[in-house]
Design an enzyme around this catalytic site. Structure first.
Site, short mmCIF file in Angstrom:
data_model
loop_
_atom_site.label_atom_id
_atom_site.label_comp_id
_atom_site.label_asym_id
_atom_site.label_seq_id
_atom_site.Cartn_x
_atom_site.Cartn_y
_atom_site.Cartn_z
N ASP A 1 95.65 -30.38 -43.70
CA ASP A 1 94.98 -31.34 -42.81
C ASP A 1 93.67 -31.73 -43.48
O ASP A 1 92.85 -30.87 -43.77
CB ASP A 1 94.69 -30.67 -41.46
CG ASP A 1 94.19 -31.65 -40.44
OD1 ASP A 1 93.39 -32.53 -40.80
OD2 ASP A 1 94.59 -31.53 -39.28
N ASP B 1 104.78 -8.90 -49.54
CA ASP B 1 104.95 -10.35 -49.67
C ASP B 1 105.66 -10.67 -50.99
O ASP B 1 106.55 -9.93 -51.39
CB ASP B 1 103.56 -11.00 -49.63
CG ASP B 1 103.56 -12.39 -49.02
OD1 ASP B 1 104.09 -13.30 -49.65
OD2 ASP B 1 103.02 -12.55 -47.91
N ASP C 1 107.41 -3.45 -56.98
CA ASP C 1 108.28 -4.60 -56.80
C ASP C 1 109.65 -4.10 -56.34
O ASP C 1 110.41 -3.52 -57.13
CB ASP C 1 108.40 -5.36 -58.13
CG ASP C 1 109.34 -6.56 -58.06
OD1 ASP C 1 109.99 -6.75 -57.02
OD2 ASP C 1 109.42 -7.30 -59.06
N HIS D 1 102.58 -17.28 -52.66
CA HIS D 1 102.31 -17.01 -51.24
C HIS D 1 101.52 -15.72 -51.05
O HIS D 1 100.54 -15.67 -50.30
CB HIS D 1 103.63 -16.95 -50.48
CG HIS D 1 103.51 -16.88 -49.00
ND1 HIS D 1 103.39 -15.69 -48.31
CD2 HIS D 1 103.49 -17.86 -48.06
CE1 HIS D 1 103.33 -15.94 -47.02
NE2 HIS D 1 103.38 -17.25 -46.83
N ASN E 1 106.60 -19.98 -37.69
CA ASN E 1 106.15 -21.38 -37.72
C ASN E 1 107.15 -22.38 -37.16
O ASN E 1 107.14 -23.54 -37.56
CB ASN E 1 105.87 -21.80 -39.18
CG ASN E 1 104.61 -21.19 -39.72
OD1 ASN E 1 103.85 -20.60 -38.99
ND2 ASN E 1 104.43 -21.32 -41.02
N ALA F 1 107.24 -9.24 -36.12
CA ALA F 1 106.07 -9.43 -35.26
C ALA F 1 106.33 -8.97 -33.83
O ALA F 1 105.45 -8.41 -33.17
CB ALA F 1 105.65 -10.90 -35.28
N ALA G 1 103.87 -3.38 -33.72
CA ALA G 1 103.18 -4.29 -34.64
C ALA G 1 102.29 -5.24 -33.83
O ALA G 1 102.48 -5.41 -32.63
CB ALA G 1 104.19 -5.09 -35.45
N ASP H 1 100.55 -11.19 -29.67
CA ASP H 1 99.42 -10.37 -29.22
C ASP H 1 98.08 -11.09 -29.32
O ASP H 1 97.27 -11.04 -28.40
CB ASP H 1 99.36 -9.06 -30.02
CG ASP H 1 100.60 -8.21 -29.81
OD1 ASP H 1 100.80 -7.76 -28.68
OD2 ASP H 1 101.36 -8.02 -30.78
N SER I 1 101.35 -17.42 -41.57
CA SER I 1 101.17 -16.60 -42.77
C SER I 1 99.71 -16.52 -43.18
O SER I 1 99.31 -15.60 -43.87
CB SER I 1 101.96 -17.18 -43.94
OG SER I 1 103.29 -16.79 -43.91
#
Length: 563
Positions: A98, A131, A149, A163, A255, A265, A270, A293, A316
């Protein structure tokens, strides 16, 4: 934002690709034995393509057209607790930048600047970024810990997608260094845990392994900027395991802009994080509902793989913002528990219009959370007395192999925050509750290793203890030096077999096996065994087994005799 589609996107002709099932195991036998038995039994009814042991579970690959049959057979097995598909995780489309977001408006909106007057973090606080990996960009220089990894099963947790690096930057980019952007917790350490590949996809099983590994390695905060539409017992177990280790888990709400719970989530233990705008409204792309939450600023500046700073938007991005605030709280003294941090973070949040998060939460407010935590900490007496810590087992100079259960006696007048076990100076596992029993997987073939205990009390005082042990994961040498050769026929009466063994740390015993059964034992490194051939049928398979002082086993070649 990382999103988990319900199934991977397959190329043409991939419909017959194997299906991976995660099979949870009941807790009434050794995991490895249970997993092997379950797979062996399954092979009687379906074609098993492959299998891999997990923590308290086993992953089994079966042909797609046999998946339903395999699941039914597994659920009928009394050793199985649950069966679920090993879902695929992936990065969904990132929300476009944005143009009005040209500065770090979230820092001011969430009271982080005020919190910085009290603390900017400390190096003893570790945040795991589970991630795509993390690259050591300038803003993170010198503060990346050794990672792992789980995609390629090696120790190189570098980011090949971008990311994870931006996620880490939102949490802990260095502040006041004239480089890049300012993270929330300037001095916290980042533990990179790669569970997603270069395209942003990964399995639930790898994510679960990453969560458990981070908890074992002592992460105080675990950030999961990823989400999926499917619930999973494997993920629930991993999050519960991390909580049992004292780690706080935060995960992105997702999202897709709807109210359907996303995982991990939505797992109650969590903290689910949604994305809020500069006006404390919900971004249209942020998932919402009573299972979310808290909210945090959903667009933040961070360095990418090329070192350039750009906007990073999505839940994220909101999740590491909240994780960074949690890390600031963890940097205070007396050292707060995960439960204290969660309570302060949620109860002090600014209420939001629209009821798009749980009414008990709101948008994170770092300054208010810090004040709330301080009130709880003020109830504790100022602590300047360090804890007492000592090894119980193994003893000094002990000979060890495999996985060693290290036990410690740790006490303090106001309570212990955590106990770390180190091997040659590297933290290998952390325990946050008594009795302190820390499994250590010896990685070297042999040699002396210095074990260290590091105990932290609630006041931040630290005590260390050290002990040396000798690791021996190398089996002894063993050979038969005399006796009838293999293939000998018409053996009669008593025959004699002489065997000898050697080992750098000594031999415990030799064993004579006839047709797979131990029939004689002897201490020492050399022995002549008398074999009364008429007792063992027409065919005798003769071998000698040597066991060294550490418990390693070696066998001689088998000699077959015929009567």
């Amino acid at each position: 934002m990382l999103g988990f589609p319900s199934a991977p996107v397959l190329a043409s002709g991939a419909a017959q690709a194997p299906v991976s099932l995660v099979v949870g195991l009941r807790a009434d036998a050794e995991p490895d034995e249970r997993g092997a038995d379950v797979v062996d039994k399954l092979e009687e009814s379906v074609d098993v393509v492959g299998s891999e042991p997990l923590d308290a579970a086993v992953a089994v690959d079966v042909p797609a057209d046999q998946a339903a049959e395999a699941a039914a057979a597994l659920r009928a097995d009394p050793a199985v607790a649950y069966v679920e598909r090993d879902h695929i995780a992936g990065i969904a489309a990132t929300v476009p930048n944005d143009p009005s977001f040209v500065s770090q408006w979230g820092i001011k909106r969430a009271g982080v600047g005020t919190a910085w007057d009290t603390t900017r973090g400390r190096g003893g606080v570790v945040v795991a970024v589970v991630d795509t990996g993390v690259k050591a960009v300038p803003d993170l220089s010198g503060r990346l810990l050794a990672g792992y990894d789980f995609v390629n099963d090696d120790t190189n947790a570098a980011d090949d997608q971008g990311h994870g690096t931006m996620t880490a930057g939102v949490i802990a980019a260095a502040g006041n260094n004239a480089v890049g952007a300012a993270g929330i917790c300037w001095f916290c350490k980042i533990m990179p845990v790669k569970v997603l590949n270069s395209k942003g996809y990964g399995t639930y099983s790898d994510i679960a392994r990453g969560i458990r590994w981070a908890a074992d390695k002592g992460a105080d905060i675990i950030n999961l900027s990823l989400s999926g539409t499917e619930d999973s017992q494997l993920l629930r177990d991993a999050v519960a395991y991390a909580g049992g280790k004292g780690a706080m888990v935060l995960a992105a709400a997702g999202n897709l802009g709807h109210s359907k719970p996303h995982y991990p989530a939505a797992i109650p233990s969590a903290i689910a994080v949604g994305g809020s705008t500069p006006g404390d409204l919900r971004y249209s792309w942020s998932n919402y509902g009573g299972w979310v939450d808290i909210a945090a600023p959903g667009c933040n500046l961070a360095q990418g793989l090329n070192g350039a700073v750009s906007q990073f938007c999505g839940t994220s991005s909101a999740t590491p913002f909240a994780a960074g605030v949690a890390a600031l709280l963890a940097s205070t003294s007396p050292m707060p528990t995960a439960a204290m941090i969660r309570s302060a973070l949620v109860s002090s949040a600014d209420k939001l219009p629209g009821a798009w998060v749980d009414p008990s939460g709101g948008r994170v407010d770092a300054a208010a959370a810090l004040a709330s935590l301080r009130a709880a900490q003020d109830a504790l007496v100022q602590d300047e007395v360090p804890p007492a810590a000592a090894f119980v087992t193994p003893g000094g100079g002990a000979l060890v192999r495999g996985t060693v259960q290290v036990s410690a006696r740790v006490t303090d007048n106001l309570g212990i925050a955590k106990v770390e076990l180190l091997a040659n100076g590297v933290v290998v596992i952390v325990d946050r509750s008594a009795p302190y029993s820390l499994p250590w997987r010896t990685a070297v073939r042999g040699g002396t290793v210095t074990l260290g205990l590091r105990a932290y009390d609630r006041g931040g005082n630290v005590t260390s203890a050290a002990r040396r042990v000798v690791v021996d994961n190398w089996g002894p040498t063993a050979k038969i030096t005399s006796g009838p050769a293999s293939g000998t026929r018409n053996v009669r009466k008593t025959k004699y077999v002489t065997a000898q063994a050697a080992d750098r740390n000594g031999i415990r015993r030799l064993e004579l096996l006839v047709n797979g059964k131990v029939v004689q034992r002897s201490t020492g490194t050399r022995r002549t065994f008398a074999v009364q051939t008429w007792k063992f049928g027409k065919t005798l398979k003769i071998r000698v087994r040597a066991i060294d002082r550490a418990g390693n086993v070696s066998n001689t070649a088998t000699r077959t005799w015929y009567r």
